[in-house]
Design an enzyme around this catalytic site. Structure first.
Site, PDB file in Angstrom:
ATOM      1  N   GLU A 117      41.164  40.732  36.224  1.00 44.36           N
ATOM      2  CA  GLU A 117      39.820  41.290  36.421  1.00 44.36           C
ATOM      3  C   GLU A 117      39.677  42.759  36.003  1.00 44.36           C
ATOM      4  OE1 GLU A 117      38.859  40.455  40.523  1.00 44.36           O
ATOM      5  OE2 GLU A 117      39.305  38.332  40.309  1.00 44.36           O
ATOM      6  N   GLU A 175      41.383  29.153  38.779  1.00 38.85           N
ATOM      7  CA  GLU A 175      40.939  29.276  40.181  1.00 38.85           C
ATOM      8  C   GLU A 175      39.700  28.422  40.418  1.00 38.85           C
ATOM      9  OE1 GLU A 175      40.646  33.380  41.469  1.00 38.85           O
ATOM     10  OE2 GLU A 175      42.360  33.999  40.265  1.00 38.85           O
TER      11      GLU A 175
HETATM   12  O1  9MR Z   1      42.033  33.560  47.928  1.00 32.40           O
HETATM   13  C1  9MR Z   1      42.284  34.942  48.072  1.00 32.40           C
HETATM   14  C2  9MR Z   1      41.865  35.382  49.472  1.00 32.40           C
HETATM   15  O2  9MR Z   1      42.687  34.768  50.453  1.00 32.40           O
HETATM   16  C3  9MR Z   1      41.913  36.883  49.583  1.00 32.40           C
HETATM   17  O3  9MR Z   1      41.402  37.286  50.844  1.00 32.40           O
HETATM   18  C4  9MR Z   1      41.073  37.470  48.467  1.00 32.40           C
HETATM   19  C5  9MR Z   1      40.892  38.956  48.603  1.00 32.40           C
HETATM   20  O4  9MR Z   1      41.703  39.753  47.942  1.00 32.40           O
HETATM   21  O5  9MR Z   1      41.624  37.075  47.216  1.00 32.40           O
HETATM   22  C6  9MR Z   1      41.471  35.710  47.039  1.00 32.40           C
HETATM   23  O6  9MR Z   1      41.847  35.297  45.738  1.00 32.40           O
HETATM   24  C7  9MR Z   1      41.185  35.910  44.637  1.00 32.40           C
HETATM   25  C8  9MR Z   1      42.151  35.914  43.497  1.00 32.40           C
HETATM   26  O7  9MR Z   1      43.343  36.529  43.871  1.00 32.40           O
HETATM   27  C9  9MR Z   1      41.564  36.586  42.261  1.00 32.40           C
HETATM   28  N1  9MR Z   1      40.289  36.031  41.904  1.00 32.40           N
HETATM   29  C10 9MR Z   1      39.310  35.894  42.971  1.00 32.40           C
HETATM   30  C11 9MR Z   1      39.928  35.156  44.164  1.00 32.40           C
HETATM   31  C12 9MR Z   1      38.905  34.962  45.252  1.00 32.40           C
HETATM   32  O8  9MR Z   1      38.545  36.198  45.799  1.00 32.40           O
END
Ligand code: 9MR
Length: 376
Positions: free
Chosen positions: A160, A266
């Site tokens: 990102e 994802e």
């Molecule tokens: O699924 C992840 C969640 O448990 C965390 O709280 C969150 C916050 O940092 O990150 C989530 O995963 C993310 C991923 O690492 C990157 N893309 C977006 C995902 C959803 O937020």
């Protein structure tokens, strides 16, 4: 694509009008059904990773041949303090994957979220220098390279770093390293990780034309500098009506034409109301909980199950059409209960974005996805 869609539209789905909402366990599995096309993965939260008796584990073993840690390998959870590493969860994920013949996806080396603030400060708490930050980045990659080596199949090197319009995200990384952030991250990963470990750039809303063009440019720029990038990850945090699949398709084609493998990293399909300015996965965007934006607390009604199933079917028809370009499709979670979408962009909602319901039951969407593989 059109012919696959037309076939789907004509299908008499088993869950049509009046049928029970949730289906019986299917005879086939996701990983077997798509074996000729791509691997099928799931992100595992820390509970699933550390609890051998966790009820979702049976589904993971049965349906998936690739696993990603939802959090355990990110900088913050993995290396919360200088010199302090929490290996336990990442180790458990790797051991679970190896015991069950699954690929491990490394997520993620460098992200603007879940990176502790000390990373960007020197010992006196002042903003860190460029050289010191590059050294810290290299140390992080050395630690994972030494501990996991080729046992991690690929790493999301940068997560990102680009905005919807294609401009660079003004993160802490960018503030210190500027336009060198992404190339330096790939340089370090390429130098420190084994050559068979694939290096990926991962982002959300990859269907946005601005981000698509910027990622294509990034691929060319990295290669012009002699750096390696093997693939691009489209996160796939999508909804029932967004994005237009033609836009996602244009990005899949553009990335493949730029010479990299495509990963869907994802995937989930949000079934709850969301205003257009909340598309994507920008964790800084939040809205207030209300009865109107949380309509399915008692379960997903049959007509919505059907809508979700049809959406998943058209999404997988697109992936199968481009299976020559796509290595992997990973869902962001296993069951609806462990999805991040219960908390984003509104905290405390009951969302239903995955193929398995809260008590592990297969949903009609699972049958629809398997049906695409079977040409049903
Ligand atoms: O699924 C992840 C969640 O448990 C965390 O709280 C969150 C916050 O940092 O990150 C989530 O995963 C993310 C991923 O690492 C990157 N893309 C977006 C995902 C959803 O937020």
């Amino acid at each position: 694509m059109r012919s696959a869609m037309t076939r789907l539209a004509l299908l008499p789905f088993a869950f049509a009008a009046g049928a029970v909402a949730l289906a019986a366990a299917p005879a086939t599995t996701l990983k077997d059904a798509f074996a000729d096309h791509f691997t099928v993965g799931a992100a595992l939260n820390t509970q699933i990773i550390v609890q051998p008796e966790h009820p979702a584990r049976a589904l993971v073993k049965r349906h998936f041949n690739s696993v990603t840690a939802a959090n355990a390998m990110k900088w913050g959870p993995f290396n919360p303090e200088p010199g302090v590493h929490v290996f336990e969860h990442a180790d458990a994920l790797v051991a679970f994957a190896e015991a069950n013949g699954m690929q491990v996806i490394g997520h993620t080396l460098f992200w603007h979220q879940q990176t502790p603030s000390w990373v960007f400060q020197d010992e006196a708490g002042a903003p860190i220098s460029r050289e010191a930050l590059l050294k810290r980045m290299r140390e992080r990659v050395r630690v994972v390279a030494q501990r996991y080596g080729t046992r991690v199949h690929l790493w999301d090197v940068v997560n990102e770093a680009i905005e919807d319009d294609g401009s660079p995200r003004k993160s802490n990384w960018y503030r210190v390293l500027g336009d060198d952030f992404v190339p330096e991250a790939f340089r370090i990963a390429g130098e420190e990780l084994p050559t068979s470990v694939q290096l990926i750039y991962n982002d959300y809303s990859m269907f946005q034309p601005g981000r698509r063009a910027a990622v294509v440019k990034m691929i060319h720029d990295l290669r012009a500098r002699g750096l390696r990038i093997d693939g691009v990850g489209l996160q796939g945090h999508w909804g029932l009506d967004f994005p237009k699949l033609e836009d996602a398709e244009a990005s899949i084609v553009a990335f493949a034409e730029a010479g990299v493998r495509v990963h869907i990293t994802e995937l989930d399909v949000d079934v709850l109301p969301r205003s257009p300015d909340m598309f994507g996965a920008d964790l800084n965007k939040r809205a207030q909980l209300s009865p109107e934006n949380n309509p399915y607390t008692a379960g997903l009604p049959a007509e919505m199950q059907e809508k979700l199933a049809r959406r998943y079917a058209e999404i997988f028809a697109l992936f199968v059409k481009h299976a020559d370009k796509i290595d992997r499709v990973t869902f962001w979670g296993v069951t609806d209960g462990d999805s991040w979408l219960n908390g984003f962009p509104v905290r405390g909602r009951t969302n239903h974005p995955l193929l398995f319901a809260r008590a592990n039951q297969p949903k009609p969407a699972l049958d629809a996805v398997l049906g695409v593989a079977a040409g049903r």
